[in-house]
Scaffold this active site. Sequence first.
Site, PDB file in Angstrom:
ATOM      1  N   ASP A  64      -7.528   2.796   1.994  1.00 45.61           N
ATOM      2  CA  ASP A  64      -6.678   1.880   1.261  1.00 45.61           C
ATOM      3  C   ASP A  64      -7.881   1.140   0.337  1.00 45.61           C
ATOM      4  O   ASP A  64      -9.048   1.371   0.471  1.00 45.61           O
ATOM      5  CB  ASP A  64      -5.802   0.767   1.969  1.00 45.61           C
ATOM      6  CG  ASP A  64      -4.621   0.401   0.916  1.00 45.61           C
ATOM      7  OD1 ASP A  64      -3.691  -0.271   1.428  1.00 45.61           O
ATOM      8  OD2 ASP A  64      -5.084   0.265  -0.409  1.00 45.61           O
TER       9      ASP A  64
HETATM   10  C1  GLC Z   1      -3.351  -1.513  -2.571  1.00 40.74           C
HETATM   11  C2  GLC Z   1      -2.104  -1.142  -1.558  1.00 40.74           C
HETATM   12  C3  GLC Z   1      -1.909   0.126  -1.516  1.00 40.74           C
HETATM   13  C4  GLC Z   1      -1.822   0.714  -2.943  1.00 40.74           C
HETATM   14  C5  GLC Z   1      -3.305   0.940  -3.199  1.00 40.74           C
HETATM   15  C6  GLC Z   1      -3.937   1.514  -4.792  1.00 40.74           C
HETATM   16  O1  GLC Z   1      -3.996  -2.342  -1.991  1.00 40.74           O
HETATM   17  O2  GLC Z   1      -2.329  -1.549  -0.314  1.00 40.74           O
HETATM   18  O3  GLC Z   1      -0.486   0.381  -0.815  1.00 40.74           O
HETATM   19  O4  GLC Z   1      -1.262   2.271  -2.737  1.00 40.74           O
HETATM   20  O5  GLC Z   1      -4.084  -0.249  -3.161  1.00 40.74           O
HETATM   21  O6  GLC Z   1      -2.910   0.452  -5.503  1.00 40.74           O
END
Ligand code: GLC
Length: 746
Positions: A288
């Site tokens: 993430d």
């Molecule tokens: C965010 C979220 C994730 C998302 C990613 C890209 O922090 O936790 O669900 O897909 O970053 O935006």
Amino acid sequence: MKNTYSRIVVFLMTCIVMLSAGTIYAQQLTIDQRVDSVLKLMTLDEKIGQLNQYSGFEEATGPVTEEADKPEQLRKGMIGSMLNVTGAVKTRQAQEMALQSRLKIPLLFGQDVIHGYRTIFPIPLAEAASWDLEAIELSARVAATEASAAGVHWTFAPMVDISRDPRWGRVMEGAGEDPYLGSLVAAARVKGFQGNCLGNTDALMACGKHFAAYGAAVGGRDYNSVDMSLQQLHNVYLKPYKAAVDAGVATMMTSFNDINGIPATAHKYILRKVLRDKWNFQGFVLSDWGSVGEMINHGYSAGEADAAKAALLAGCDMDMESRCYIKNMKSLVLSGAISEDVIDESVRLILRKKFEMGLFDDPFRFCNEEREKQQWDNRAHRDIARNMARKSIVLLKNDKELLPLKENVKTIAMIGPLVKAVGENNGFWSYSWPDDSVRIVTQWQGILNRAGNQANLLYAKGCGITEPDSSGFKEAVEIAMKADVVIMSVGESANMSGEAKSRSNIQLPGVQEELIKAVYATGKPLVIIINAGRPLVFNWTADHAHAILYTWWLGTEAGNAIADVVFGDYNPSGKLPMSFPRSEGQIPVYYSYFNTGRPPKDENDLNYVSAYIDMPNSPRFPFGYGLSYTSFSISEPVLNTTNITAGEELIIKVTVSNTGNADGTETIQLYFRDKVGSLVRPVKQLAGFQQVFLRKGESRTLTFTLTEKDLRFYNENLEFVSEPGEFDVFVGNSPDNLKGKGFVLD
Ligand code: GLC
């Protein structure tokens, strides 16, 4: 002259033959052979570049770290994927930069297409309330059609995190508290996003997230630790991720939280032993946003190099935005801390997806401005969104059948901070477009569209969402006094749920419940519409309002869908995917609890039992609950036998009758209870449901089956087993309204 001409013809013919042979040869090579042929050409730097994902040139969906010269890095092949780059033009521009690199390896463009792209659908928790898997799959299919037309290859969805804590803002993004429902929804969304085949230009690679157990954060506080037994992890929280893998999800994303002290991004047990060895996941794993580097904050890694090493060795193939891989991986390989073979394995998995998406054959196949235009205002998509929205609405209360509003209602007062709200209707994880003010159907506009010719509509905002200002109450009461019926639209703001939006207090914010009390005091029939990304606590309103619709956030067609239900053009069929607590003090509250050694006999029993002395154990509204404008009777279940062994089926028949005055859809739910186990088992577990549309007066017999496999659970040794003994099976339309029969597993 003639000879030259004929020589040219011969040469051209030869080229055509060689080219077509080459193409045929390339197609005859398997994808893995093509991957290996590219991998062999790659330098270590180029391999590490494929493991690196940056956010786009504009917006961010996480804490932005130091700026990098992204165009330069693209041209050097140091970026394998980008997120937050959308549109046929912008993705083409970025792809052109990447194709200036030595090996011209195309980029993957990822995006949070969570519940729609150009046409915004209800938030995922709302869609889960529909219990309509086909509609949910279609919603994801529409999102994929629109986003892929805008150059997106890959969505970071579905989010399949089970959660039983409405303080956690990201409950809006999932399918609620139950692993059975959550697993079916996960599979439906993966199929919807990915379509018939990865590589079709209307397909999006899906991403099962956030792996794992992110929804069990202690205190419902986002990013917080998760601490649970492996039995609970396997029996509840891992099930929807496995369903996504079984449905063929192309990628998985690790979660921010630690699980029992090990950050998920470096959690070998879940990433290798479970995901790859046990579940045979063939895609690749993305971190993430920044979660690789955040292992330093966790106190798990001493520095970025340690974090990079731990994450890659654990099975996290691509690093979103932390830059730990691009900055440290080469030295880790050159120092021998990491074998280049490990790098190669991750690169292979990523290149394989790029081949499957057809990007090596044509890196610009998704950058089609004509197709983008075609999908930009697709009328059919709005109708699909409206239908999904109607099905997502849950009727929580309807005293004296106030709803649907009757023809004799001539003056309607619409009061509340969300009556004329526009962008709020989209909820978190959506997109705002320049034409939203005319594109999103507000709740006011929806009611006006439907009843403007037959009723006089009055409006007062009454108060804000969070502001402690009650100066608008007077005007609200005045227009209420002039009305036959009052419809109030209250709730959270869209950004009070979603990522990093945990709330310790999940009451109606601001002075909204005071406004409801003031309007209620007029004595007028009162319909409350509650907009939120989570279950809220609203006990006074629940006790006093005459009718309550829980509308979550319904997206582009919100106003029309709400009007469809308010005026009875659609008979509400939603069922809660999460239990609604009476108080934050009850959290976590969920239907599939363990009985304990001292279960209370009833809600008044406080004699040395597992109960609160200040409120019942039961939720305000239970999982699976939702009313209709008609009524249904459900017969006692009839079993084909009272004993089954492995390989046999328990067949459960139940007759449902529409005993009311309106056609409607009911969701008949099947639960079971394992009465004695080597581990204590929940008092109920959802194991089936069927939605049935019945005309008034119509009856239908439904058939459910249960097998020994349905009764299995992970025991103390993490063996997935069933255990002979007594069971109960229940059928009904809510865990609080079930009829049961016993049977024995021999
Ligand atoms: C965010 C979220 C994730 C998302 C990613 C890209 O922090 O936790 O669900 O897909 O970053 O935006």
